[in-house]
Scaffold this active site. Sequence first.
Site, PDB file in Angstrom:
ATOM      1  N   LYS A   1     -45.722  27.991 -23.358  1.00 39.12           N
ATOM      2  CA  LYS A   1     -46.923  27.157 -23.339  1.00 39.12           C
ATOM      3  C   LYS A   1     -48.076  28.128 -23.129  1.00 39.12           C
ATOM      4  O   LYS A   1     -48.379  28.528 -22.011  1.00 39.12           O
ATOM      5  CB  LYS A   1     -46.826  26.157 -22.180  1.00 39.12           C
ATOM      6  CG  LYS A   1     -47.636  24.891 -22.327  1.00 39.12           C
ATOM      7  CD  LYS A   1     -49.116  25.118 -22.510  1.00 39.12           C
ATOM      8  CE  LYS A   1     -49.855  25.455 -21.255  1.00 39.12           C
ATOM      9  NZ  LYS A   1     -51.244  25.899 -21.539  1.00 39.12           N
TER      10      LYS A   1
ATOM     11  N   GLU B   1     -46.375  34.794 -11.204  1.00 39.18           N
ATOM     12  CA  GLU B   1     -47.324  35.926 -11.231  1.00 39.18           C
ATOM     13  C   GLU B   1     -48.701  35.308 -11.063  1.00 39.18           C
ATOM     14  O   GLU B   1     -49.256  34.745 -11.999  1.00 39.18           O
ATOM     15  CB  GLU B   1     -47.227  36.676 -12.565  1.00 39.18           C
ATOM     16  CG  GLU B   1     -45.873  37.318 -12.828  1.00 39.18           C
ATOM     17  CD  GLU B   1     -45.611  38.543 -11.968  1.00 39.18           C
ATOM     18  OE1 GLU B   1     -46.554  39.042 -11.329  1.00 39.18           O
ATOM     19  OE2 GLU B   1     -44.451  38.991 -11.933  1.00 39.18           O
TER      20      GLU B   1
ATOM     21  N   CYS C   1     -55.638  40.209 -13.347  1.00 36.08           N
ATOM     22  CA  CYS C   1     -55.161  39.882 -12.001  1.00 36.08           C
ATOM     23  C   CYS C   1     -55.102  41.141 -11.144  1.00 36.08           C
ATOM     24  O   CYS C   1     -55.200  41.067  -9.928  1.00 36.08           O
ATOM     25  CB  CYS C   1     -53.793  39.238 -12.084  1.00 36.08           C
ATOM     26  SG  CYS C   1     -52.643  40.231 -13.039  1.00 36.08           S
TER      27      CYS C   1
ATOM     28  N   GLU D   1     -61.425  35.508  -6.083  1.00 30.71           N
ATOM     29  CA  GLU D   1     -61.068  36.354  -7.228  1.00 30.71           C
ATOM     30  C   GLU D   1     -62.271  36.344  -8.176  1.00 30.71           C
ATOM     31  O   GLU D   1     -62.619  35.295  -8.722  1.00 30.71           O
ATOM     32  CB  GLU D   1     -59.815  35.781  -7.901  1.00 30.71           C
ATOM     33  CG  GLU D   1     -59.126  36.753  -8.808  1.00 30.71           C
ATOM     34  CD  GLU D   1     -57.827  36.197  -9.420  1.00 30.71           C
ATOM     35  OE1 GLU D   1     -57.645  34.973  -9.446  1.00 30.71           O
ATOM     36  OE2 GLU D   1     -57.012  37.005  -9.882  1.00 30.71           O
TER      37      GLU D   1
HETATM   38  P1  NAD Z   1     -54.717  28.927 -14.857  1.00 36.01           P
HETATM   39  O1  NAD Z   1     -53.855  28.837 -13.651  1.00 36.01           O
HETATM   40  O2  NAD Z   1     -55.892  28.033 -14.953  1.00 36.01           O
HETATM   41  O3  NAD Z   1     -53.854  28.666 -16.168  1.00 36.01           O
HETATM   42  C1  NAD Z   1     -52.696  29.417 -16.463  1.00 36.01           C
HETATM   43  C2  NAD Z   1     -51.819  28.591 -17.375  1.00 36.01           C
HETATM   44  O4  NAD Z   1     -51.377  27.435 -16.682  1.00 36.01           O
HETATM   45  C3  NAD Z   1     -52.493  28.087 -18.649  1.00 36.01           C
HETATM   46  O5  NAD Z   1     -51.565  28.126 -19.700  1.00 36.01           O
HETATM   47  C4  NAD Z   1     -52.849  26.649 -18.293  1.00 36.01           C
HETATM   48  O6  NAD Z   1     -52.888  25.804 -19.413  1.00 36.01           O
HETATM   49  C5  NAD Z   1     -51.681  26.266 -17.416  1.00 36.01           C
HETATM   50  N1  NAD Z   1     -51.973  25.210 -16.455  1.00 36.01           N
HETATM   51  C6  NAD Z   1     -53.148  24.952 -15.829  1.00 36.01           C
HETATM   52  N2  NAD Z   1     -53.013  23.902 -15.000  1.00 36.01           N
HETATM   53  C7  NAD Z   1     -51.725  23.489 -15.086  1.00 36.01           C
HETATM   54  C8  NAD Z   1     -50.969  22.465 -14.457  1.00 36.01           C
HETATM   55  N3  NAD Z   1     -51.509  21.638 -13.565  1.00 36.01           N
HETATM   56  N4  NAD Z   1     -49.668  22.332 -14.789  1.00 36.01           N
HETATM   57  C9  NAD Z   1     -49.099  23.162 -15.667  1.00 36.01           C
HETATM   58  N5  NAD Z   1     -49.755  24.161 -16.298  1.00 36.01           N
HETATM   59  C10 NAD Z   1     -51.058  24.326 -16.003  1.00 36.01           C
HETATM   60  O7  NAD Z   1     -55.132  30.471 -14.960  1.00 36.01           O
HETATM   61  P2  NAD Z   1     -56.042  31.172 -16.066  1.00 36.01           P
HETATM   62  O8  NAD Z   1     -57.462  30.878 -15.767  1.00 36.01           O
HETATM   63  O9  NAD Z   1     -55.532  30.916 -17.437  1.00 36.01           O
HETATM   64  O10 NAD Z   1     -55.723  32.703 -15.773  1.00 36.01           O
HETATM   65  C11 NAD Z   1     -56.359  33.414 -14.780  1.00 36.01           C
HETATM   66  C12 NAD Z   1     -55.496  33.522 -13.547  1.00 36.01           C
HETATM   67  O11 NAD Z   1     -54.241  34.110 -13.893  1.00 36.01           O
HETATM   68  C13 NAD Z   1     -56.093  34.439 -12.497  1.00 36.01           C
HETATM   69  O12 NAD Z   1     -55.934  33.862 -11.229  1.00 36.01           O
HETATM   70  C14 NAD Z   1     -55.243  35.705 -12.609  1.00 36.01           C
HETATM   71  O13 NAD Z   1     -55.212  36.473 -11.457  1.00 36.01           O
HETATM   72  C15 NAD Z   1     -53.923  35.153 -12.984  1.00 36.01           C
HETATM   73  N6  NAD Z   1     -53.102  36.172 -13.635  1.00 36.01           N
HETATM   74  C16 NAD Z   1     -52.057  36.689 -12.935  1.00 36.01           C
HETATM   75  C17 NAD Z   1     -51.291  37.691 -13.510  1.00 36.01           C
HETATM   76  C18 NAD Z   1     -50.157  38.298 -12.745  1.00 36.01           C
HETATM   77  O14 NAD Z   1     -49.321  38.920 -13.373  1.00 36.01           O
HETATM   78  N7  NAD Z   1     -50.080  38.134 -11.446  1.00 36.01           N
HETATM   79  C19 NAD Z   1     -51.578  38.148 -14.791  1.00 36.01           C
HETATM   80  C20 NAD Z   1     -52.654  37.593 -15.477  1.00 36.01           C
HETATM   81  C21 NAD Z   1     -53.411  36.589 -14.880  1.00 36.01           C
END
Ligand code: NAD
Length: 491
Positions: free
Chosen positions: A188, A264, A298, A395
């Site tokens: 997804k 992650e 991240c 963040e």
């Molecule tokens: P997000 O949590 O908003 O979304 C991530 C994914 O989850 C997307 O595909 C989104 O559609 C989905 N999603 C959102 N709400 C959901 C729900 N209620 N149920 C199921 N799926 C849902 O994050 P983002 O804005 O896309 O990405 C940025 C974040 O990701 C930052 O916090 C960053 O630190 C983190 N990140 C972490 C890593 C790591 O390896 N630790 C790597 C990259 C990004």
Amino acid sequence: MTALAQRADVEAVLTRVPTGLWIGGQAREARTGATFAVHDPAIGSVLTRVADAGVDDGLDALSAAAQCQREWAATPPRQRSEILRRAWELVTAQADDFATLMTAEMGKTLAESRGEVAYGAEFLRWFAEEAVRVGGRTTTAPSGNGRILVSKEPVGPCLAVTPWNFPLAMGTRKIGPALAAGCTVIVKPAEDTPLTMLLLASVLRDAGLPDGVLSVIPTMNAPSVVGALMSDARLRKLSFTGSTPVGRALIAQSGENVLRTSMELGGNAPFIVFDDADLDAAVEGAMAAKMRNGGQACTAANRFLVHNAVRDAFTAALTERVASMRVGAGAEADVDLGPIINARQRDRIADLVDRTISAGARIRTGGSVISGPGHFYAPTVIDEVGADAEISSAEIFGPVAAITGFDTEEEAIAAANNTEFGLAAYFYTRDLDRAARVASALEAGMVGVNRGIISDPAAPFGGIKQSGLGSEGGAEGIEEYLNTKYTALTA
Ligand code: NAD
């Protein structure tokens, strides 16, 4: 390259991207016929539309995954390995196309997109190599009464939920080990950047991946589609990369069917510069740790903790470098910093900086939105940030360096660890004893010593505290997709 030529490049790649839901080895419409628009953040215009999966489409993908799980698990590891290896070759051969597409949908510079293609593809090659090295063990029971046989088995159908900041690598970091282990996968992708994953799905098919083993289901309804899949007992694993609040909610939800999870999540990396650091190297590392991907990583340095004896010199040198960055569309030549992914994220960064300044910090360069088209924010350095300022705990996820001074090593370590996050941490020192001492004292899953980039497919990537559970990459990555089975033998 002219804007027209860039547009022609993107149009040419778009003709190759399947814009339906990728289920059963082909693209198809959503059952409702719904679609949603994917935008170019550098100009704000619509690139294309993709099918918008609903709950029923998600369950179709799970049915496909469940149906071929047994056969895929029984496919010889060497064969699974060779498919992954061929996929690495194909992605590498099409690196320019992947990079063009990624820059178009996510905004990072073409140079950074090429870097991500190499990094992201490497997970396919690395796990092709790991697929044939899954071991087990046999020992004699201490009582002498039989043998203990320990073997590894694929966990079963997996759901991979990925963010927008690394559209290829965040997918391959999950797909590579899952396929290597013998698991089927549903991806997804993030709403902002589904195209790269859809192109990858077609490349994996070209590499010989059997239909149904991998599905890609873009959706604007992540909570309901992901929720429905997690409630279905056929799904056995969730691997999530994204923000900590969403991760927390998904961990709670995973209790329903006792799903295996890998998380992650967000980070708040400290970047410590000690008074004995090589300052030129520290500035170089700071540029990489802060400005790579426009700070939308991240692992991005979120808090610069700089010894007060070198703070003025470090801040002046960093400010000079940041102020000279060229901002523009990622596809343009000589651009160092592309747009922010969307207007919402850009406005969030702008508000955070404004509040930091109101609280008494000082802008050294940047500090403002750059007017459009597109969603740009000026590369920024802020000094004299209080250790308890909001920007030190939030963040930032943008091209903003916030600098706080310190006087002692203990003070720096305490400040660095004063966060709920524990993903990456960086520090610069020329003292070997201090390097060992500080690396061990930092509460982080990954520590960079005298370097600003740490990601490597051959190393375990992961956080502690509220930054996550489990590791991706390295020898550890495949374990996330394997169950341990114990068989008791009498002989
Ligand atoms: P997000 O949590 O908003 O979304 C991530 C994914 O989850 C997307 O595909 C989104 O559609 C989905 N999603 C959102 N709400 C959901 C729900 N209620 N149920 C199921 N799926 C849902 O994050 P983002 O804005 O896309 O990405 C940025 C974040 O990701 C930052 O916090 C960053 O630190 C983190 N990140 C972490 C890593 C790591 O390896 N630790 C790597 C990259 C990004």
